[in-house]
Every structure is written in structure tokens, then in C-alpha cells.
Design a protein around this motif. Structure first.
Motif, mmCIF file in Angstrom:
data_model
loop_
_atom_site.group_PDB
_atom_site.id
_atom_site.type_symbol
_atom_site.label_atom_id
_atom_site.label_comp_id
_atom_site.label_asym_id
_atom_site.label_seq_id
_atom_site.Cartn_x
_atom_site.Cartn_y
_atom_site.Cartn_z
ATOM 1 N N GLY A 1 84.588 -27.770 37.566
ATOM 2 C CA GLY A 1 85.507 -28.195 36.533
ATOM 3 C C GLY A 1 84.846 -28.556 35.215
ATOM 4 N N SER A 2 83.544 -28.852 35.236
ATOM 5 C CA SER A 2 82.817 -29.245 34.020
ATOM 6 C C SER A 2 81.476 -28.518 33.995
ATOM 7 N N ARG A 3 81.538 -27.225 33.885
ATOM 8 C CA ARG A 3 80.343 -26.395 34.035
ATOM 9 C C ARG A 3 79.348 -26.552 32.892
ATOM 10 N N ASN A 4 79.775 -27.126 31.780
ATOM 11 C CA ASN A 4 78.892 -27.228 30.623
ATOM 12 C C ASN A 4 78.248 -28.606 30.480
ATOM 13 N N LEU A 5 78.330 -29.424 31.500
ATOM 14 C CA LEU A 5 77.674 -30.731 31.446
ATOM 15 C C LEU A 5 76.175 -30.560 31.221
ATOM 16 N N LYS A 6 75.631 -31.362 30.316
ATOM 17 C CA LYS A 6 74.184 -31.238 30.041
ATOM 18 C C LYS A 6 73.362 -31.629 31.263
ATOM 19 N N GLU A 7 73.934 -32.479 32.131
ATOM 20 C CA GLU A 7 73.192 -32.878 33.341
ATOM 21 C C GLU A 7 72.947 -31.694 34.274
ATOM 22 N N LEU A 8 73.732 -30.621 34.122
ATOM 23 C CA LEU A 8 73.603 -29.460 35.005
ATOM 24 C C LEU A 8 72.624 -28.414 34.474
ATOM 25 N N ASP A 9 72.011 -28.674 33.333
ATOM 26 C CA ASP A 9 71.011 -27.749 32.806
ATOM 27 C C ASP A 9 69.830 -27.673 33.781
ATOM 28 N N GLY A 10 69.430 -26.448 34.083
ATOM 29 C CA GLY A 10 68.294 -26.252 34.984
ATOM 30 C C GLY A 10 68.624 -26.429 36.451
ATOM 31 N N VAL A 11 69.915 -26.536 36.774
ATOM 32 C CA VAL A 11 70.355 -26.767 38.149
ATOM 33 C C VAL A 11 71.191 -25.584 38.617
ATOM 34 N N SER A 12 70.980 -25.145 39.850
ATOM 35 C CA SER A 12 71.816 -24.085 40.416
ATOM 36 C C SER A 12 73.167 -24.650 40.818
ATOM 37 N N ILE A 13 74.189 -23.800 40.749
ATOM 38 C CA ILE A 13 75.558 -24.247 40.990
ATOM 39 C C ILE A 13 76.247 -23.316 41.982
ATOM 40 N N VAL A 14 76.988 -23.930 42.913
ATOM 41 C CA VAL A 14 77.845 -23.189 43.833
ATOM 42 C C VAL A 14 79.272 -23.640 43.591
ATOM 43 N N GLY A 15 80.157 -22.716 43.252
ATOM 44 C CA GLY A 15 81.547 -23.062 43.004
ATOM 45 C C GLY A 15 82.303 -23.344 44.288
#
Length: 618
Positions: A123-137
Motif C-alpha cells: 500500500g505504500s511502496r514508495n516509503l523511503k524506509e523500503l529503499d534497498g529492501v526486497s518486497i513481496v506483494g
């Protein structure tokens, strides 16, 4: 960073920074034996955070853990020794996201590869905390192994977009082996102004009835004792595929064991979509295999606040749901949710909420303070001062905790289904038909059982009891009553070529079980089932010597040379054991039967002779 489906980002694997490489072109080798005992941590948060009670999240965690485990990875309870951290998140409340931010920072400082799953990144894919982190929807959990593999190689992976639902038969590691959390749909039809979950999980997407009923059959066969239907809104099920919740529930209930050894718990249901099905839902809730319990969030006792929340129902309609179910379902228990301090909530609005809770004295009320979620309409509304929000939350909590919902239960005898160990590690946790929590002192071997329990004392949150009688037990041998029932349902076959129709099968099946019936063939229970059936026959035939003898003869294996080995030139001394046809008699058998027949004729001759002598003497 641009969010693109199946995109690897970074310099690993020879790809220059920013180079787009479709994930499906990357070779992923199975790792049945993980190098150096690599472990993936599955519980960075507390156990309640990993296996969250938020609809959908806990089931997702179990599916991801199952896939990683089946692929060869170990799930570690020690974050420091884990090779990678997998964090599953919830976006319902701001503190959940704050906890995620803290974990990500801690993981980066520890130089751990990170994968974040769940509603927050979706829901918040552009959070700066997620930079450099892999994501699974949330709809990509069936590809978690690929994401982990690539993350361990140094790649950053983002999988967020999908048009189909993940399969229900993915490998799963259950938090509780006796409880199956079954997602019936994802997303919802609502548009609540405060909710971020809709942003993450999207519009309603329902699984088919056939797929869900099939999953129910599978998990019952695996020994599951409770099935929890999971959904953002259970009542909305099927509206996207032309079916409805009552139809699904009736299909599932038809598959539950008639002895109520496996129970069904219906998930959270918002008022709008259950109103038209109240009678049918009540009928299902009355069923012996369904808990008489439902979670129906109201959120506020004020129509003005409900309108601002865009909840699409009124307080009167909520009352209709509660009143109708309470009237139609004996011992019905309902849980609800309240949000204190929603933007624009006045003292009068809050007073109406307190009045609603006091009127019903519900045994479970989940009280939370309003937290603005970025990107939602409510985040732009004028906020109630935080000190007032906290004051209202404390006041409502005090009102709720003053209730004594379980008074009057002391001395009652209830059937209880036992599936958990209490946090004190002393008690086991069970639930009544109304889903009242019962704490008992009993050995862990009773987990997965149901029992008759006498309630000895009551508390504010639970009741305490002592076991009077165990009704079902997972590790028990089949009871005489069940064996008799099985014998009635599945009549014994007279000969090897006869067909016998077992209960639950529409067509007759070739019989391969002799006098002991077809339970072994149909149920796959092997020697254990055969021994149960054989004992039953011996009990029934204990007055018949020939009956017992014939029964034993049909079970006696003989030794016969394997013709294929002899023909191929192998030594004729090699033998295989196989079951002989029941009409093949050995020498001793014939002598024994002949002796019985001769004895019978001799006895009859003596009777005739004695009668003739008596007649002559007259």
C-alpha cells in the motif's frame, strides 16, 4: 525507484545499476540441502506479530513459511544467526508500520538481507524506509522463494502486481497445527475513509466454492481441528463471482465430521453485507460443527461518525444484526471493534458509543485510538486532540472491563475444543461452542481433542474448568462405538469379487477386504484399521467357532514362489509373501473342517439312536 513487475534492481549478477532484468529469466536452483545450514528467520517480530490476527496476514505468513521450509530453508527463532530477515507487515495501525521501520533499521545495521512482505509495502511502496529492501506483494506470496533466492545473491526484488489469486494448496507451516486459517477472498468492496488495507489488498477477489471446499477436505484429512475463515470482509464473499456466503458455508459444513471433531469459525463480517443473509447465517451458526460466534465491527455508536467513516450502515442496522443473531442462535457471542477519537467525533458522538457498548455488554470489544494513515481521506480531516482521544479510549476501556460476561457459567458442563497452550505454560486453552475461552490443567496430549468440561470458576476474560470426559482424541484408537458405526455403514463382503459400497462413496468399489469389510481399502488405514475391524468381528462372532475360524483363515498370509523369478532363472528359493485367495485351503484346514462335520454327524446319529432306544423301551 520505479515499481515494475518482475524487476531486479542493482548491480548483482553482472547487471549494471538500474538495469531491468525480468525475474523469470533468473535460474533458481532448488536448495533441498541448504549450504552451511542457512536459516531464514521467521519470527523477527513477536510471535503475535508474525502470525498477526489481522485478516489475511497470518495466513500469508504460514504460506510463506511453508514454501521456504519445503524448499530446504530452516526457520530460525534467533534473528542474529539468521542469514536473511523476512518481515510480514500489517497496515491497519500506524504502530505496526513503526515497528516495521524499527526492524528494517535494525536489520540494515546488522547488514542482514531484508525481505518485507504484506500490506505496508503493497500500500505504500514508495516509503523511503523500503529503499534497498526486497518486497513481496500480498498476492505474490507464492513466489517468496524466488525473492529470497535473489535477495541472498545481492539483488533487490519487487513483486507487487498480479491479476490472479495465489493457490490454496501451497505448502504451509501452521503456527498451530490444529488450526487452518483459510482465506476465502482478498480485498473488499468498502471504501472506509480511514482504511489503508484497501490500498494494499485491492478490490474483492473471491476463491471459488469448489476450491475452498476441496481445501477443507484436505486439511480435515491432515488432522486439523479448527478451520478459521479469513477475509477482510467475510460477508462480501462471492459477490464478484456470482455466489454468496451462505452457499459457501453450507458447502463447507457438509464436509465437517459429524462428530464435531473439527469446528468452523466464521471470520470478520461488516454489517452491510450480512444483513440480507441473517436468517441463513443464523442457521449455519446453530450447526453443531460451527462456533456460535461472529466478529461484527461497529467502529462507532454515532451515525454521524459512521457517515464520516463511510461505513455504509447505521447504528440501527448494526443493532439489527446483533439482535437477530442473538435471538436466533442460542448462546450467541458477538465481538466488535471501536475506534475512539475519529476526526470530528464530538462528546455527544462518543457518549452514543459508550451507550451502545453498555446496552449490549458484549464479551469482546477491541478498542483502538484513531491513527491517520497516509494517503487516506481521514488523514486530511481535522483531528481530535490526542489528549482527548486517549481520555476517551481509557473511559471506554473502563466501561467495558466493568462487565462480567461469564457470570452464571460456574458449575455448568460444556463441550470444549482444546487447541492451544496458554502463555503461562500451565493451562491448555479450549473454547466452548460460543467461543468462550476455557483454561484447563491437562497434559499436552489433549491438544486437538474435545472434552466435556465442568466450569469451576469464572474470570473477566476466561473461565476455568476441569475435564470430566474426553470425547475425541487425536492419538486414540478407534472406539467400539465408532467401529460398530463403521460396520453398519460398510457391510462386509461375502467373497473377493463382490462390490461393497461404503458410506460417503456414490459408487461401489471392488472389495479387497474379506469378512472384515472394506474399511481398510476405502480409508487407507492399513493394519491398524484392519485390526480394529477384525476385533469387532471376533466380538460379534464369539459364539461361532466356524465363523471365527473362517475369519482368521481369510487373514492368514501364505508363502508362494514368485513365478517371474523362477522363469527368469533366479533361484527358486527366493520367495515373496502375498495374500492367498480366501477359498484356497491347506491340508490341516480340510482335516479340521472334516473333523467338525464328522463330529456333527456322529452327534446326530447318537440322538437318533437314543430316540429309537427310548421308543423300544415303551
Amino acid at each position: 525507484m520505479e515499481d515494475i513487475e518482475d524487476l531486479l534492481i542493482g548491480s548483482g549478477g553482472g547487471a549494471p545499476p538500474g538495469f531491468r532484468l525480468p525475474l523469470n529469466t533468473v535460474a533458481v536452483k532448488p536448495k533441498k540441502n541448504v549450504k552451511n545450514g542457512a536459516k531464514l528467520n521467521g519470527s523477527l517480530l513477536s510471535e503475535s506479530s508474525l502470525f498477526s490476527t489481522v485478516p489475511g496476514t497470518q495466513s500469508d505468513s504460514e504460506y510463506m513459511a511453508g514454501q521456504l521450509s519445503s524448499f530446504g530453508y530452516g526457520l530460525s527463532d534467533d534473528p542474529e544467526n539468521a542469514d536473511l530477515w523476512l518481515i510480514n507487515t500489517c497496515t491497519v495501525k500506524n504502530p505496526s508500520q513503526s515497528a516495521m521501520d524499527t526492524l528494517i533499521t535494525k536489520g540494515k545495521n546488522a547488514q542482514k538481507p531484508l525481505v518485507v512482505a504484506g500490506c505496508v509495502p503493497q500500500g505504500s511502496r514508495n516509503l523511503k524506509e523500503l529503499d534497498g529492501v526486497s518486497i513481496v506483494g500480498v498476492q505474490q506470496i507464492d513466489r517468496v522463494v524466488e525473492v529470497v533466492e535473489e535477495t541472498l545473491k545481492g539483488h533487490e526484488v519487487r513483486l507487487l502486481t498480479r491479476k490472479t489469486l495465489p493457490a490454496l494448496d501451497l505448502p504451509k507451516v501452521r503456527k498451530n497445527k490444529f488450526v487452518e486459517i483459510l482465506p476465502i477472498n482478498v480485498g473488499c468492496l468498502g471504501a472506509c475513509t480511514y482504511c489503508k488495507t484497501k490500498h494494499a489488498r485491492g478490490h474483492l477477489g473471491s476463491y471459488t466454492i469448489d476450491s475452498l471446499v476441496g481445501r477443507v477436505k484436505t486439511v480435515i484429512a491432515e488432522g486439523v481441528k479448527e478451520i478459521w475463515l479469513s477475509s477482510e470482509d467475510t460477508g462480501a464473499y462471492g459477490r464478484d463471482i456470482g455466489v454468496n456466503l451462505p452457499t459457501l458455508l453450507n458447502g463447507i459444513v457438509a464436509e465437517l465430521p459429524p462428530d464435531a471433531s473439527t469446528m468452523l469459525r466464521i471470520g470478520m463480517t461488516n454489517p452491510p453485507f450480512i444483513l440480507e443473509h441473517l436468517g441463513e447465517i443464523a442457521e449455519v451458526l446453530r450447526h453443531p460443527c460451527v462456533y456460535s460466534f461472529l466478529h461484527v465491527p461497529v467502529q462507532s455508536g454515532s451515525d454521524a461518525v459512521l457517515s464520516a467513516m463511510n461505513r455504509e450502515y447505521t447504528v440501527s442496522e448494526f443493532r439489527t444484526v446483533v439482535d437477530t443473531l442473538t435471538e436466533l442462535v442460542p448462546e450467541m457471542h458477538i465481538a466488535t471493534d471501536i475506534i475512539c477519537g475519529f476526526p470530528g467525533e464530538t462528546d455527544e458522538d462518543f457518549a452514543q458509543t459508550v451507550s451502545l457498548i453498555e446496552d449490549y455488554k458484549l464479551p469482546q470489544v477491541h478498542i483502538s485510538q484513531f491513527y491517520p494513515r497516509p494517503g487516506t481521506p481521514a488523514a486530511r480531516m481535522k483531528k481530535v486532540p490526542s489528549n482527548i482521544v486517549k481520555k476517551r479510549s481509557r473511559e471506554l476501556t473502563a466501561v467495558f472491563e466493568a462487565f462480567t460476561p461469564y457470570n452464571g457459567m460456574e458449575g455448568r458442563i460444556e463441550r470444549v475444543w482444546i487447541t492451544e497452550i496458554a502463555t503461562d505454560r500451565v493451562h491448555l486453552v479450549g473454547h466452548t461452542k460460543s467461543y468462550v475461552q476455557v483454561l484447563i490443567v491437562a497434559p499436552e496430549t489433549m491438544l486437538g481433542s474435545s472434552a466435556m468440561v465442568k466450569i469451576t470458576s469464572v474470570g473477566r476474560w476466561s473461565v476455568f474448568g476441569e475435564v470430566i470426559e474426553i470425547l475425541t482424541q487425536t492419538d486414540r484408537r478407534t472406539s467400539t462405538k465408532e467401529r460398530l458405526s463403521r460396520e453398519v455403514k460398510c457391510a462386509p463382503c461375502v467373497d473377493q469379487d463382490e462390490s461393497c459400497a461404503c458410506s460417503g462413496d456414490n459408487a461401489a468399489a471392488p472389495c479387497a477386504c474379506g469378512l472384515e469389510g472394506c474399511g481398510e481399502q476405502q480409508n487407507g488405514a492399513g493394519t491398524d484399521t484392519a485390526s480394529h475391524n477384525q476385533q469387532l468381528l471376533e466380538d460379534q462372532n464369539n459364539t461361532s467357532l466356524i465363523g471365527n475360524f473362517l475369519s482368521r483363515r481369510r487373514k492368514t498370509p501364505t508363502r508362494k514362489l514368485d513365478d517371474s523369478r523362477t522363469a527368469s532363472g533366479d533361484s527358486p528359493k527366493q520367495e515373496t509373501s502375498r495374500e492367498e485367495a480366501p477359498n484356497e485351503w491347506g491340508f490341516v484346514d480340510r482335516v479340521f473342517l472334516g473333523g467338525l462335520i464328522l463330529s456333527l454327524f456322529t452327534f446326530l446319529a447318537l440322538l437318533v439312536h437314543l430316540g429309537f432306544r427310548i421308543k423300544l423301551s415303551k
